[in-house]
Motif scaffolding. Structure first.
Motif, PDB file in Angstrom:
ATOM      1  N   ASP A  87       0.835  -1.198   0.000  1.00  0.00           N
ATOM      2  CA  ASP A  87       0.000   0.000   0.000  1.00  0.00           C
ATOM      3  C   ASP A  87       0.875   1.255   0.000  1.00  0.00           C
ATOM      4  N   LEU A  88       1.890   1.265   0.854  1.00  0.00           N
ATOM      5  CA  LEU A  88       2.823   2.389   0.929  1.00  0.00           C
ATOM      6  C   LEU A  88       3.532   2.603  -0.408  1.00  0.00           C
ATOM      7  N   LEU A  89       4.039   1.526  -0.985  1.00  0.00           N
ATOM      8  CA  LEU A  89       4.736   1.637  -2.270  1.00  0.00           C
ATOM      9  C   LEU A  89       3.824   2.207  -3.350  1.00  0.00           C
ATOM     10  N   GLU A  90       2.591   1.720  -3.417  1.00  0.00           N
ATOM     11  CA  GLU A  90       1.651   2.192  -4.442  1.00  0.00           C
ATOM     12  C   GLU A  90       1.250   3.647  -4.217  1.00  0.00           C
ATOM     13  N   ARG A  91       0.923   3.993  -2.979  1.00  0.00           N
ATOM     14  CA  ARG A  91       0.396   5.322  -2.690  1.00  0.00           C
ATOM     15  C   ARG A  91       1.437   6.419  -2.768  1.00  0.00           C
ATOM     16  N   PHE A  92       2.647   6.137  -2.299  1.00  0.00           N
ATOM     17  CA  PHE A  92       3.646   7.195  -2.211  1.00  0.00           C
ATOM     18  C   PHE A  92       4.769   7.098  -3.230  1.00  0.00           C
ATOM     19  N   PHE A  93       4.992   5.911  -3.790  1.00  0.00           N
ATOM     20  CA  PHE A  93       6.151   5.724  -4.661  1.00  0.00           C
ATOM     21  C   PHE A  93       5.802   5.101  -6.002  1.00  0.00           C
ATOM     22  N   ALA A  94       4.532   5.157  -6.393  1.00  0.00           N
ATOM     23  CA  ALA A  94       4.069   4.614  -7.679  1.00  0.00           C
ATOM     24  C   ALA A  94       4.562   3.181  -7.889  1.00  0.00           C
ATOM     25  N   GLY A  95       4.608   2.412  -6.809  1.00  0.00           N
ATOM     26  CA  GLY A  95       5.011   1.013  -6.898  1.00  0.00           C
ATOM     27  C   GLY A  95       6.508   0.790  -6.937  1.00  0.00           C
ATOM     28  N   SER A  96       7.294   1.835  -6.793  1.00  0.00           N
ATOM     29  CA  SER A  96       8.744   1.742  -6.928  1.00  0.00           C
ATOM     30  C   SER A  96       9.425   1.483  -5.587  1.00  0.00           C
ATOM     31  N   ALA A  97       9.992   0.290  -5.435  1.00  0.00           N
ATOM     32  CA  ALA A  97      10.772  -0.010  -4.235  1.00  0.00           C
ATOM     33  C   ALA A  97      12.024   0.859  -4.199  1.00  0.00           C
ATOM     34  N   ASP A  98      12.571   1.155  -5.386  1.00  0.00           N
ATOM     35  CA  ASP A  98      13.749   2.027  -5.464  1.00  0.00           C
ATOM     36  C   ASP A  98      13.457   3.385  -4.829  1.00  0.00           C
ATOM     37  N   GLY A  99      12.271   3.927  -5.132  1.00  0.00           N
ATOM     38  CA  GLY A  99      11.889   5.226  -4.578  1.00  0.00           C
ATOM     39  C   GLY A  99      11.833   5.194  -3.062  1.00  0.00           C
ATOM     40  N   LEU A 100      11.327   4.110  -2.521  1.00  0.00           N
ATOM     41  CA  LEU A 100      11.266   3.960  -1.068  1.00  0.00           C
ATOM     42  C   LEU A 100      12.668   3.915  -0.473  1.00  0.00           C
ATOM     43  N   VAL A 101      13.526   3.107  -1.042  1.00  0.00           N
ATOM     44  CA  VAL A 101      14.895   2.964  -0.522  1.00  0.00           C
ATOM     45  C   VAL A 101      15.651   4.288  -0.636  1.00  0.00           C
ATOM     46  N   LEU A 102      15.510   4.960  -1.774  1.00  0.00           N
ATOM     47  CA  LEU A 102      16.183   6.254  -1.937  1.00  0.00           C
ATOM     48  C   LEU A 102      15.697   7.252  -0.899  1.00  0.00           C
ATOM     49  N   ASN A 103      14.388   7.250  -0.621  1.00  0.00           N
ATOM     50  CA  ASN A 103      13.859   8.146   0.397  1.00  0.00           C
ATOM     51  C   ASN A 103      14.415   7.808   1.767  1.00  0.00           C
ATOM     52  N   LEU A 104      14.535   6.516   2.081  1.00  0.00           N
ATOM     53  CA  LEU A 104      15.106   6.107   3.368  1.00  0.00           C
ATOM     54  C   LEU A 104      16.556   6.551   3.498  1.00  0.00           C
ATOM     55  N   ILE A 105      17.289   6.482   2.402  1.00  0.00           N
ATOM     56  CA  ILE A 105      18.689   6.927   2.417  1.00  0.00           C
ATOM     57  C   ILE A 105      18.762   8.442   2.579  1.00  0.00           C
ATOM     58  N   GLN A 106      17.973   9.168   1.801  1.00  0.00           N
ATOM     59  CA  GLN A 106      18.003  10.633   1.851  1.00  0.00           C
ATOM     60  C   GLN A 106      17.535  11.179   3.200  1.00  0.00           C
TER      61      GLN A 106
END
Length: 133
Positions: A87-106
């Protein structure tokens, strides 16, 4: 469109609290769930309503025992985490796990040590695959 019994949507915060009680304590009636809720004091009828909602959604089942329902989780904690992450990936990152990981790093949520540990996990299957050549 209303959600169905088999939907994969993540639990609401209150649903998660109630499910956590059932995961930790095991099958329980409304009163036992109400007494074990840690973060807030809720009326008996509120807890009863939420357990009925979870039952309708297929997240718990219930059995009548001595004029009181006993609720048991059908949804496992692991499955709930998977649904919440999806749900988090779809709602905030358009399904992109990369986007989630990059956000966690940033946001400095992943330390260099944790990143090194993750890198080892990522490389492990590759090493095993090469060992079978």
């Amino acid at each position: 469109m209303p959600r169905t019994k088999s939907d994969g949507r993540a639990l609401t915060p209150l649903e998660l609290e109630i499910m956590s009680v059932l995961w930790e304590a095991g099958p329980a009636n409304v009163q036992a769930v109400q007494e074990r809720l840690k973060s807030r004091s809720l009326a008996y009828t509120t807890v009863q309503t939420m357990l009925n909602v979870l039952h309708r959604k297929g997240k718990v089942n219930r059995e009548l025992l001595d004029r009181a329902y006993i609720y048991r989780p059908v949804l496992s904690r692991q499955r709930a985490v998977k649904q919440a992450l999806n749900d988090l990936l779809e709602r905030f990152f358009a399904g992109s796990a990369d986007g989630l990981v990059l956000n966690l790093i940033q946001s400095h949520r992943l330390t260099p040590e944790k990143l090194a540990e993750l890198q080892k996990l990522v490389e492990r299957p590759r090493e095993e695959d090469h060992g079978n050549d």
